[in-house]
Design a protein around this motif. Structure first.
Motif, PDB file in Angstrom:
ATOM      1  N   ALA A 223       0.808  -1.215   0.139  1.00  0.00           N
ATOM      2  CA  ALA A 223      -0.033  -0.033  -0.103  1.00  0.00           C
ATOM      3  C   ALA A 223       1.117   1.284  -0.143  1.00  0.00           C
ATOM      4  CB  ALA A 223      -0.951  -0.006   1.318  1.00  0.00           C
ATOM      5  N   SER A 224       1.883   1.241   0.665  1.00  0.00           N
ATOM      6  CA  SER A 224       2.856   2.395   0.683  1.00  0.00           C
ATOM      7  C   SER A 224       3.431   2.647  -0.736  1.00  0.00           C
ATOM      8  CB  SER A 224       3.928   2.111   1.619  1.00  0.00           C
ATOM      9  OG  SER A 224       3.705   2.060   3.125  1.00  0.00           O
ATOM     10  N   GLY A 225       3.841   1.640  -1.490  1.00  0.00           N
ATOM     11  CA  GLY A 225       4.383   1.489  -2.679  1.00  0.00           C
ATOM     12  C   GLY A 225       3.322   2.107  -3.765  1.00  0.00           C
ATOM     13  N   ASN A 226       2.081   1.881  -3.512  1.00  0.00           N
ATOM     14  CA  ASN A 226       1.023   2.248  -4.298  1.00  0.00           C
ATOM     15  C   ASN A 226       0.675   3.689  -4.007  1.00  0.00           C
ATOM     16  OD1 ASN A 226      -1.057  -0.857  -3.870  1.00  0.00           O
ATOM     17  ND2 ASN A 226       0.420  -0.122  -5.555  1.00  0.00           N
ATOM     18  N   LEU A 227       0.743   4.018  -2.921  1.00  0.00           N
ATOM     19  CA  LEU A 227       0.507   5.451  -2.321  1.00  0.00           C
ATOM     20  C   LEU A 227       1.597   6.346  -3.046  1.00  0.00           C
ATOM     21  CD1 LEU A 227      -1.117   7.477  -0.913  1.00  0.00           C
ATOM     22  CD2 LEU A 227       0.171   6.984   1.130  1.00  0.00           C
ATOM     23  N   LEU A 228       2.940   5.791  -2.873  1.00  0.00           N
ATOM     24  CA  LEU A 228       4.138   6.569  -3.339  1.00  0.00           C
ATOM     25  C   LEU A 228       3.904   6.950  -4.765  1.00  0.00           C
ATOM     26  CD1 LEU A 228       6.832   7.914  -2.474  1.00  0.00           C
ATOM     27  CD2 LEU A 228       8.131   5.834  -3.221  1.00  0.00           C
ATOM     28  N   THR A 229       3.439   5.797  -5.465  1.00  0.00           N
ATOM     29  CA  THR A 229       3.119   6.123  -6.977  1.00  0.00           C
ATOM     30  C   THR A 229       2.039   7.198  -7.309  1.00  0.00           C
ATOM     31  OG1 THR A 229       4.032   4.168  -7.330  1.00  0.00           O
ATOM     32  CG2 THR A 229       3.014   5.145  -9.449  1.00  0.00           C
ATOM     33  N   GLU A 230       1.024   7.296  -6.539  1.00  0.00           N
ATOM     34  CA  GLU A 230      -0.206   7.740  -6.908  1.00  0.00           C
ATOM     35  C   GLU A 230       0.026   9.138  -6.592  1.00  0.00           C
ATOM     36  OE1 GLU A 230      -3.429   7.630  -8.696  1.00  0.00           O
ATOM     37  OE2 GLU A 230      -2.740   5.540  -8.146  1.00  0.00           O
ATOM     38  N   LEU A 231       0.538   9.631  -5.581  1.00  0.00           N
ATOM     39  CA  LEU A 231       0.517  10.997  -4.996  1.00  0.00           C
ATOM     40  C   LEU A 231       1.274  11.869  -6.046  1.00  0.00           C
ATOM     41  CD1 LEU A 231       1.478  10.823  -1.171  1.00  0.00           C
ATOM     42  CD2 LEU A 231      -0.762  11.397  -2.257  1.00  0.00           C
ATOM     43  N   PRO A 232       2.280  11.640  -6.884  1.00  0.00           N
ATOM     44  CA  PRO A 232       2.955  12.473  -7.791  1.00  0.00           C
ATOM     45  C   PRO A 232       1.994  12.650  -8.832  1.00  0.00           C
ATOM     46  CG  PRO A 232       4.567  10.804  -7.074  1.00  0.00           C
ATOM     47  CD  PRO A 232       3.369  10.560  -6.364  1.00  0.00           C
ATOM     48  N   GLY A 233       1.097  11.741  -9.146  1.00  0.00           N
ATOM     49  CA  GLY A 233       0.120  11.627 -10.336  1.00  0.00           C
ATOM     50  C   GLY A 233      -0.959  12.566  -9.923  1.00  0.00           C
ATOM     51  N   THR A 234      -1.473  12.572  -8.852  1.00  0.00           N
ATOM     52  CA  THR A 234      -2.362  13.519  -8.338  1.00  0.00           C
ATOM     53  C   THR A 234      -1.885  14.974  -8.477  1.00  0.00           C
ATOM     54  OG1 THR A 234      -2.978  11.898  -6.637  1.00  0.00           O
ATOM     55  CG2 THR A 234      -3.805  14.344  -6.636  1.00  0.00           C
ATOM     56  N   VAL A 235      -0.634  15.297  -8.076  1.00  0.00           N
ATOM     57  CA  VAL A 235      -0.026  16.525  -8.364  1.00  0.00           C
ATOM     58  C   VAL A 235      -0.101  16.863  -9.777  1.00  0.00           C
ATOM     59  CG1 VAL A 235       1.861  18.131  -7.830  1.00  0.00           C
ATOM     60  CG2 VAL A 235       0.883  16.543  -6.130  1.00  0.00           C
ATOM     61  N   VAL A 236       0.522  16.096 -10.430  1.00  0.00           N
ATOM     62  CA  VAL A 236       0.831  16.186 -12.039  1.00  0.00           C
ATOM     63  C   VAL A 236      -0.681  16.509 -12.788  1.00  0.00           C
ATOM     64  CG1 VAL A 236       1.787  15.240 -14.107  1.00  0.00           C
ATOM     65  CG2 VAL A 236       2.842  14.924 -12.111  1.00  0.00           C
ATOM     66  N   SER A 237      -1.678  15.579 -12.543  1.00  0.00           N
ATOM     67  CA  SER A 237      -2.837  15.762 -13.094  1.00  0.00           C
ATOM     68  C   SER A 237      -3.391  17.104 -12.677  1.00  0.00           C
ATOM     69  CB  SER A 237      -3.654  14.584 -12.478  1.00  0.00           C
ATOM     70  OG  SER A 237      -3.206  13.305 -13.131  1.00  0.00           O
ATOM     71  N   GLY A 238      -3.508  17.413 -11.374  1.00  0.00           N
ATOM     72  CA  GLY A 238      -3.870  18.810 -11.031  1.00  0.00           C
ATOM     73  C   GLY A 238      -3.075  20.139 -11.836  1.00  0.00           C
ATOM     74  N   VAL A 239      -1.857  19.947 -11.949  1.00  0.00           N
ATOM     75  CA  VAL A 239      -1.338  21.188 -12.702  1.00  0.00           C
ATOM     76  C   VAL A 239      -1.641  21.155 -14.019  1.00  0.00           C
ATOM     77  CG1 VAL A 239       1.024  21.739 -13.334  1.00  0.00           C
ATOM     78  CG2 VAL A 239       0.973  20.934 -10.902  1.00  0.00           C
ATOM     79  N   ASP A 240      -1.652  19.915 -14.836  1.00  0.00           N
ATOM     80  CA  ASP A 240      -1.797  19.766 -16.130  1.00  0.00           C
ATOM     81  C   ASP A 240      -3.481  20.260 -16.466  1.00  0.00           C
ATOM     82  OD1 ASP A 240       0.399  18.876 -16.874  1.00  0.00           O
ATOM     83  OD2 ASP A 240      -0.437  16.811 -17.045  1.00  0.00           O
ATOM     84  N   ALA A 241      -4.233  20.093 -15.338  1.00  0.00           N
ATOM     85  CA  ALA A 241      -5.716  20.578 -15.472  1.00  0.00           C
ATOM     86  C   ALA A 241      -5.905  22.085 -15.332  1.00  0.00           C
ATOM     87  CB  ALA A 241      -6.562  19.665 -14.468  1.00  0.00           C
ATOM     88  N   TYR A 242      -4.956  22.623 -14.449  1.00  0.00           N
ATOM     89  CA  TYR A 242      -4.957  24.066 -14.291  1.00  0.00           C
ATOM     90  C   TYR A 242      -4.285  24.747 -15.680  1.00  0.00           C
ATOM     91  CZ  TYR A 242      -3.461  28.602 -12.634  1.00  0.00           C
ATOM     92  OH  TYR A 242      -2.891  29.810 -12.820  1.00  0.00           O
TER      93      TYR A 242
END
Length: 473
Positions: free
Chosen positions: A88-107
């Protein structure tokens, strides 16, 4: 004098402040994009590990946890919990940067859409803003589910009440993430199905343009006969000799030359039209293939895979009364969902690697009319490029089809498009409408939309738009 000096100093200070603010705004954008780029690359470097965790480690952990619960094996239970926490820690480590990148791209894309207001660039940016916004929400939900998963695994070796509560929360968030992604995949599959039907309804260009090609063939035959008659007349002037030959020979030569040029032009027009019809037919078939493939991937990996994982989360959430909420149904569903998602992920990875290899090893395959192929890379260099999974394909079949469609749909003022017949240009523009790149999509009147296709300054924006629409539902 003193008030004037103060006013001058104040004005200079205001201008300096304004320039400083503008410089800060200018550097803030590149800095934000640089950070987003680094995070995106970090995420993609972790994706192979994340895929292994989701497709193999998580289902295996669930199976061992169920076995440990059924056999009351505390040692196996603790080992599975430790492995589950790491997963779960590995999944979270991968998912969090994706959340930030997607947010920046959306903006960024929302900002670009507001700046352009209409046209191909507006539609491309507006569509990506919506997509990236949905990606941000999905990533945030998944991140919350992984965080709860860490807590769930960590409490399995503690009190039953704490573990049951963590399992209920984690299962609920996993269900929300799974059903959310499954619903989104269903929506995407539906959009791809509708686009497939619209492209199919356009009909086969080879049948639709058979009559116009027949007319061009008739014109070619007539032009050849005219050239033959002109040369016969020219030969007769040579045979007559005398004063008549000298007076009329020049006109006869001009007539023969003009007739021959007309025959050549007619042949070239027919050849060009036949080639364009085949190109348009290939492009339409490619568009249908892309949509059919998208339907399959979304149905298997999204609708079935993610929904099955969501169902596993529901089972986990409602089964808290059975010890640690670990049961054959739960891990069985989790394993099935993970297997489907893993299969689609591996398929995508293999396809992407193949495309990266081909774009540098066989560049001649992706050259449109009027373009020159780059030098082919060696097999070793091509394999190295294929393994760079964080890089997108920039010169592949989809990009080639986009350039060909644009060439056929563009106006006569765009280089390379002047020889396209009006009938073929209309068919290519009908394909753009079917691909959701028509006047309504661009918020333009039909005349303004057609004018944008005849503006060579907007070629890059149009090609990018078509490339995006060929892949999207």
């Amino acid at each position: 004098m003193e008030p004037d000096l103060l006013q001058m100093q104040s004005g200079a200070g205001n201008r300096a402040t304004t320039e400083a603010v503008q410089r800060a705004k200018g550097t803030r954008g590149p800095f934000r994009e640089r950070i987003a780029g680094l995070l995106d690359r970090f995420k993609k470097n972790l994706e192979p590990i994340d895929t292994w965790i989701k497709g193999v480690q998580n289902p295996t952990n669930a199976a061992f946890t169920q076995q440990a619960t059924a056999s009351a094996n505390e040692g196996l239970k603790e080992s599975a919990a430790i492995s589950g926490t790491a997963a779960a820690s590995g999944n979270l480590l991968t998912e969090l940067p994706g959340t930030v990148v997607s947010g920046v791209d959306a903006y960024k894309n929302a900002k670009d859409a507001r700046a352009h207001k209409t046209g191909a660039k507006h539609h491309t940016a507006a569509r990506k803003a919506k997509t990236k916004g949905a990606d941000t929400l999905a990533s945030a939900t998944s991140s919350a589910a992984y965080s709860a998963g860490i807590a769930k695994e960590a409490t399995k070796v503690q009190k039953v009440a704490e573990a049951a509560m963590a399992s209920e929360v984690g299962g609920g968030l996993s269900a929300a993430a799974g059903f959310g992604k499954g619903g989104r995949a269903l929506f995407r599959a539906g959009g791809a199905a509708r686009k497939y039907k619209k492209v199919k309804d356009l009909g086969d260009p080879r049948l639709l343009h058979a009559e116009s090609l027949a007319r061009l063939e008739e014109a070619r035959v007539e032009a050849n006969w005219a050239a033959a008659r002109a040369y016969v007349a020219l030969d007769s002037y040579w045979e007559e000799g005398g004063e008549v030959q000298l007076d009329t020979l020049g006109d006869a030569v001009d007539d023969a030359w003009e007739a021959m040029s007309g025959a050549q032009d007619a042949a070239e027009s027919l050849q060009r039209a036949e080639k364009d019809v085949e190109t348009l037919s290939t492009a339409q078939n490619y568009a249908k293939k892309k949509q059919a493939t998208k339907i399959g991937k979304e149905a298997v990996g999204g609708v079935l895979g993610e929904t099955t994982k969501g169902a596993a989360g529901v089972v986990t959430a409602v089964a808290v009364g059975t010890g640690l909420a670990s049961n054959p149904v739960g891990w069985g569903l989790a394993g099935a969902g993970a297997g489907l998602v893993l299969g689609v992920t591996l398929y995508k990875a293999l396809r992407a690697a193949t495309k990266r290899y081909d774009e540098v090893h066989h560049p001649e395959r992706f050259v449109a009319e009027g373009e020159t192929a780059t030098d082919a890379a060696s097999r070793t260099k091509s394999l190295e490029h294929a393994l760079k999974f964080w890089k997108k394909v920039s010169k592949g079949e989809r990009q080639l089809m986009a350039r060909e469609i644009y060439r056929l749909a563009a106006g006569p003022d765009v280089p390379g498009s002047a020889g396209t017949t009006d009938e073929l240009r209309a068919s290519a523009r009908a394909l753009l409408v079917a691909l959701k790149a028509g006047p309504t999509d661009h918020k333009l009147e039909p005349e303004a939309w057609a004018a944008s296709l005849n503006d060579k300054a907007g070629s890059a924006g149009w090609i990018k738009e078509i490339t995006e629409q060929l892949a999207s539902g």
